[in-house]
Design a protein around this motif. Structure first.
Motif, PDB file in Angstrom:
ATOM      1  N   LEU A 200      -5.031   8.188  -3.001  1.00 24.02           N
ATOM      2  CA  LEU A 200      -3.755   8.254  -2.295  1.00 24.02           C
ATOM      3  C   LEU A 200      -3.791   9.315  -1.228  1.00 24.02           C
ATOM      4  N   SER A 201      -3.018   9.084  -0.166  1.00 20.40           N
ATOM      5  CA  SER A 201      -2.827  10.105   0.853  1.00 20.40           C
ATOM      6  C   SER A 201      -1.949  11.206   0.259  1.00 20.40           C
TER       7      SER A 201
ATOM      8  N   ASP B 288       0.797  -1.225   0.000  1.00 15.34           N
ATOM      9  CA  ASP B 288       0.000   0.000   0.000  1.00 15.34           C
ATOM     10  C   ASP B 288       0.835   1.284   0.000  1.00 15.34           C
ATOM     11  N   THR B 289       2.117   1.196  -0.305  1.00 14.81           N
ATOM     12  CA  THR B 289       2.983   2.376  -0.237  1.00 14.81           C
ATOM     13  C   THR B 289       3.681   2.621  -1.571  1.00 14.81           C
TER      14      THR B 289
ATOM     15  N   TRP C 270       1.207  13.336  -0.580  1.00 10.10           N
ATOM     16  CA  TRP C 270       2.605  12.954  -0.723  1.00 10.10           C
ATOM     17  C   TRP C 270       3.399  13.617   0.380  1.00 10.10           C
TER      18      TRP C 270
ATOM     19  N   LYS D 228       6.645   9.916  -0.536  1.00  8.47           N
ATOM     20  CA  LYS D 228       5.870   8.680  -0.481  1.00  8.47           C
ATOM     21  C   LYS D 228       4.409   8.990  -0.205  1.00  8.47           C
ATOM     22  N   SER D 229       3.574   8.021  -0.549  1.00  2.00           N
ATOM     23  CA  SER D 229       2.138   8.142  -0.339  1.00  2.00           C
ATOM     24  C   SER D 229       1.585   6.755  -0.045  1.00  2.00           C
ATOM     25  N   GLN D 230       0.461   6.727   0.637  1.00  2.34           N
ATOM     26  CA  GLN D 230      -0.186   5.464   0.963  1.00  2.34           C
ATOM     27  C   GLN D 230      -1.468   5.333   0.147  1.00  2.34           C
TER      28      GLN D 230
ATOM     29  N   VAL E  63       6.383   5.232  -3.750  1.00  3.09           N
ATOM     30  CA  VAL E  63       7.471   6.192  -3.628  1.00  3.09           C
ATOM     31  C   VAL E  63       7.717   6.808  -4.998  1.00  3.09           C
TER      32      VAL E  63
END
Length: 106
Positions: free
Chosen positions: A99-100, A35-36, A102, A44-46, A38
């Motif tokens: 996505l969360s 779930d990650t 960045w 990075k984002s989840q 880069v």
């Protein structure tokens, strides 16, 4: 946070070419965990949510986020039908993911 369209998957599913649905900018990101993501080894984002494959992206928006439909001509706000992303979720070409924000890698 934002919604992204998966344009392409390469390198055995480890590299995703994504298009931001809000501004149509494309980015390439490496999947380093289930779930990650880069980007350029800098941020990075989840992956938070994924759109079930039974829904189709609509050309209409609520002014900010896109609508989707289920093939029956019923429009849904995308945030109402997204599902939590789990290890069992399957990202494929044409998937839509949330996505969360960045964040810098520390």
């Amino acid at each position: 946070m934002g919604y992204y369209f998966v344009l392409e998957i390469s390198n055995n599913g480890k590299v995703l070419l994504l298009e931001n649905l809000a501004d149509k900018k494309q980015i390439e990101a490496e999947l380093i965990a289930f779930d990650t993501l880069v980007q350029n080894s800098k941020v990075k984002s989840q992956i938070l949510q994924i759109l079930p494959s039974c829904f189709i992206l609509s050309p209409f928006t609520n002014g900010k986020d896109p609508y989707v439909f289920d093939g029956k001509r019923i429009l849904f706000d995308i945030s109402a039908v997204m599902q939590s992303f789990t290890q069992d979720s399957n990202i494929s070409q044409n998937s839509i993911i949330e996505l969360s924000n960045w964040q810098d890698i520390k």
